[in-house]
Design a protein around this motif. Structure first.
Motif, mmCIF file in Angstrom:
data_model
loop_
_atom_site.group_PDB
_atom_site.id
_atom_site.type_symbol
_atom_site.label_atom_id
_atom_site.label_comp_id
_atom_site.label_asym_id
_atom_site.label_seq_id
_atom_site.Cartn_x
_atom_site.Cartn_y
_atom_site.Cartn_z
ATOM 1 N N SER A 64 11.096 -14.415 38.537
ATOM 2 C CA SER A 64 10.612 -15.424 39.527
ATOM 3 C C SER A 64 11.670 -16.202 40.162
ATOM 4 C CB SER A 64 9.060 -15.816 39.140
ATOM 5 O OG SER A 64 9.457 -16.962 38.199
ATOM 6 N N THR A 65 12.755 -16.163 39.497
ATOM 7 C CA THR A 65 13.929 -17.074 39.989
ATOM 8 C C THR A 65 14.043 -17.412 41.379
ATOM 9 O OG1 THR A 65 15.133 -16.574 38.032
ATOM 10 C CG2 THR A 65 16.267 -17.949 39.711
ATOM 11 N N ALA A 66 13.924 -16.173 42.091
ATOM 12 C CA ALA A 66 14.172 -16.355 43.610
ATOM 13 C C ALA A 66 13.119 -16.079 44.491
ATOM 14 C CB ALA A 66 15.336 -15.521 44.234
ATOM 15 N N LEU A 67 11.983 -16.040 43.887
ATOM 16 C CA LEU A 67 10.731 -15.386 44.303
ATOM 17 C C LEU A 67 9.472 -16.515 44.319
ATOM 18 C CD1 LEU A 67 10.121 -12.181 42.376
ATOM 19 C CD2 LEU A 67 11.084 -12.353 44.869
ATOM 20 N N ASP A 68 8.836 -16.777 45.474
ATOM 21 C CA ASP A 68 7.536 -17.575 45.516
ATOM 22 C C ASP A 68 6.659 -17.087 45.040
ATOM 23 O OD1 ASP A 68 6.408 -15.885 47.587
ATOM 24 O OD2 ASP A 68 7.308 -17.036 49.250
ATOM 25 N N VAL A 69 5.298 -17.874 44.930
ATOM 26 C CA VAL A 69 4.288 -17.320 44.144
ATOM 27 C C VAL A 69 3.655 -16.099 44.675
ATOM 28 C CG1 VAL A 69 1.957 -18.002 43.771
ATOM 29 C CG2 VAL A 69 3.675 -19.536 43.300
ATOM 30 N N HIS A 70 3.624 -16.183 46.282
ATOM 31 C CA HIS A 70 2.942 -15.038 47.174
ATOM 32 C C HIS A 70 3.778 -13.870 46.944
ATOM 33 C CE1 HIS A 70 1.205 -12.741 50.265
ATOM 34 N NE2 HIS A 70 2.407 -12.550 50.931
ATOM 35 N N GLU A 71 5.136 -13.868 46.573
ATOM 36 C CA GLU A 71 5.908 -12.726 46.380
ATOM 37 C C GLU A 71 5.754 -12.089 44.969
ATOM 38 O OE1 GLU A 71 9.865 -13.252 49.341
ATOM 39 O OE2 GLU A 71 9.583 -14.555 47.257
ATOM 40 N N VAL A 72 5.617 -12.707 44.079
ATOM 41 C CA VAL A 72 5.338 -12.556 42.598
ATOM 42 C C VAL A 72 4.030 -11.830 42.642
ATOM 43 C CG1 VAL A 72 4.924 -13.317 40.202
ATOM 44 C CG2 VAL A 72 6.656 -14.234 41.526
ATOM 45 N N VAL A 73 2.814 -12.449 43.334
ATOM 46 C CA VAL A 73 1.464 -12.059 43.377
ATOM 47 C C VAL A 73 1.304 -10.731 44.061
ATOM 48 C CG1 VAL A 73 -0.965 -12.346 44.079
ATOM 49 C CG2 VAL A 73 0.285 -14.240 43.153
ATOM 50 N N GLU A 74 2.185 -10.386 44.932
ATOM 51 C CA GLU A 74 2.433 -9.307 45.604
ATOM 52 C C GLU A 74 2.941 -8.024 44.860
ATOM 53 O OE1 GLU A 74 0.895 -8.266 48.490
ATOM 54 O OE2 GLU A 74 -0.047 -10.099 48.546
ATOM 55 N N LEU A 75 4.063 -8.400 44.050
ATOM 56 C CA LEU A 75 4.333 -7.399 43.084
ATOM 57 C C LEU A 75 3.568 -7.005 42.238
ATOM 58 C CD1 LEU A 75 8.016 -8.976 42.502
ATOM 59 C CD2 LEU A 75 7.619 -6.637 43.605
ATOM 60 N N MET A 76 2.893 -7.924 41.749
ATOM 61 C CA MET A 76 1.748 -7.760 40.704
ATOM 62 C C MET A 76 0.890 -6.727 41.300
ATOM 63 S SD MET A 76 1.408 -11.223 38.498
ATOM 64 C CE MET A 76 2.852 -11.451 37.395
ATOM 65 N N ILE A 77 0.320 -7.057 42.375
ATOM 66 C CA ILE A 77 -0.843 -6.134 43.193
ATOM 67 C C ILE A 77 -0.205 -4.985 43.312
ATOM 68 C CG2 ILE A 77 -2.190 -6.057 45.094
ATOM 69 C CD1 ILE A 77 -3.161 -8.040 43.537
ATOM 70 N N SER A 78 0.732 -4.779 43.722
ATOM 71 C CA SER A 78 1.374 -3.514 43.845
ATOM 72 C C SER A 78 1.460 -2.599 42.487
ATOM 73 C CB SER A 78 3.066 -3.445 44.290
ATOM 74 O OG SER A 78 3.366 -2.249 44.464
ATOM 75 N N HIS A 79 1.722 -3.089 41.460
ATOM 76 C CA HIS A 79 1.758 -2.319 39.882
ATOM 77 C C HIS A 79 0.350 -2.276 39.725
ATOM 78 C CE1 HIS A 79 5.953 -2.574 39.149
ATOM 79 N NE2 HIS A 79 5.977 -3.835 39.455
ATOM 80 N N ILE A 80 -0.630 -3.047 39.903
ATOM 81 C CA ILE A 80 -1.999 -2.970 39.631
ATOM 82 C C ILE A 80 -2.422 -1.624 40.276
ATOM 83 C CG2 ILE A 80 -4.370 -3.958 39.585
ATOM 84 C CD1 ILE A 80 -2.751 -6.697 39.142
ATOM 85 N N ARG A 81 -2.250 -1.714 41.466
ATOM 86 C CA ARG A 81 -2.834 -0.639 42.237
ATOM 87 C C ARG A 81 -1.959 0.554 41.688
ATOM 88 N NH1 ARG A 81 -2.172 -3.406 48.340
ATOM 89 N NH2 ARG A 81 -4.219 -4.543 48.126
ATOM 90 N N HIS A 82 -0.847 0.932 41.436
ATOM 91 C CA HIS A 82 -0.338 1.902 41.105
ATOM 92 C C HIS A 82 -0.932 2.221 39.687
ATOM 93 C CE1 HIS A 82 2.933 4.997 40.391
ATOM 94 N NE2 HIS A 82 3.088 4.430 39.361
ATOM 95 N N HIS A 83 -1.231 1.443 38.854
ATOM 96 C CA HIS A 83 -1.876 1.686 37.664
ATOM 97 C C HIS A 83 -3.020 2.360 37.791
ATOM 98 C CE1 HIS A 83 -3.434 1.276 33.483
ATOM 99 N NE2 HIS A 83 -4.468 0.440 34.090
ATOM 100 N N SER A 84 -3.832 1.534 38.576
ATOM 101 C CA SER A 84 -5.532 2.089 38.932
ATOM 102 C C SER A 84 -5.403 3.381 39.484
ATOM 103 C CB SER A 84 -5.982 1.196 39.853
ATOM 104 O OG SER A 84 -6.281 -0.172 39.016
ATOM 105 N N SER A 85 -4.397 3.609 40.439
ATOM 106 C CA SER A 85 -4.487 5.205 41.120
ATOM 107 C C SER A 85 -3.913 6.308 40.034
ATOM 108 C CB SER A 85 -3.401 5.151 42.235
ATOM 109 O OG SER A 85 -1.995 4.905 41.722
ATOM 110 N N ASN A 86 -3.193 5.866 39.142
ATOM 111 C CA ASN A 86 -2.840 6.836 38.118
ATOM 112 C C ASN A 86 -3.918 7.117 36.906
ATOM 113 O OD1 ASN A 86 -0.284 7.012 39.064
ATOM 114 N ND2 ASN A 86 0.447 5.724 37.573
#
Length: 227
Positions: free
Chosen positions: A202-224
């Motif tokens: 998260s060094t160069a990321l803001d909160v919104h960007e980190v959360v969006e990355l996490m949401i992407s991984h969560i959706r990928h997990h759920s779809s799998n």
């Protein structure tokens, strides 16, 4: 999306608390700050005059205290024997004491049952240091949030600046480095990423960007899982 149990681990100042709260709000999940529980015990021990290394006295202390988490519009609050201690535990002194006390087996046993009970129905985000490795090794999705020491110290300095006068950025950085070493080298539940954790810098990321990355991984997990 089905309810999941999500863990977010990482060192101090990496942004775990802010990100965990934002992600919980986004998913309508319950957020549990496990670090606050350890800080609560550290505060109770200090007020009782108990050294963090005195495990027998700590075990006796647990018979006289009750830690409770309450959801409020402003976020989760922690109470000790009915008294709100949410602000009292956010000091460098209590942070260092919590780091020491968290390595004690008697403390970890005391909190392990509570944490697992809170997570049994899922739909929960647990923030801490060993959530994905020890407390919930079978969590549905695990994240490990990192950032460089300079960035983490600056974030914590801003966070604590209005709460104490005797504070400098260099002091915060020094104490954070010591805590990193203590947490990562202790024999019991050392700070480290689980093998199946998604590591996010998260060094160069803001909160919104980190959360969006996490949401992407969560959706990928759920779809799998659902496919």
């Amino acid at each position: 999306m089905r309810s999941l149990l999500i863990t977010i681990d990482g060192p101090a100042g990496a942004g775990k608390t802010t990100v965990s709260r934002a992600l919980a709000k986004r998913l309508s999940y319950t957020y549990v700050d496990t670090g606050a529980l350890y800080r609560g015990i550290a505060l109770a021990a200090r007020d009782a005059g108990i050294d963090p290394d005195e495990e027998t006295n700590l075990e006796n202390l647990f018979k006289t205290i009750a830690l409770t988490c309450t959801k409020t519009p402003a976020g989760p609050r922690l109470s000790l024997n009915g008294v709100d201690i949410s602000d009292k535990i956010r000091t460098p002194e209590i942070a260092m004491a919590a780091s020491r006390i968290s390595a004690k087996p008697v403390v970890r046993r005391y909190l392990l049952t509570l944490q697992r009970r809170l997570g049994k129905d899922k739909g929960v985000i647990f923030e801490g240091r060993d959530m994905g490795t020890v407390v919930f090794p079978d969590a549905d999705v695990k994240f490990f949030l990192v950032a460089d020491l300079k960035t983490r110290a600056a974030r914590r300095f801003v966070e604590l600046g209005h709460k104490t006068e005797a504070l400098s950025l260099e002091r915060v950085k020094k104490e954070m480095k010591i805590r990193d070493e203590n947490d990562s080298t202790r024999s019991i539940a050392p700070l480290k990423a689980a093998q199946d954790a998604v590591v996010i810098d998260s060094t160069a990321l803001d909160v919104h960007e980190v959360v969006e990355l996490m949401i992407s991984h969560i959706r990928h997990h759920s779809s799998n899982v659902d496919s």
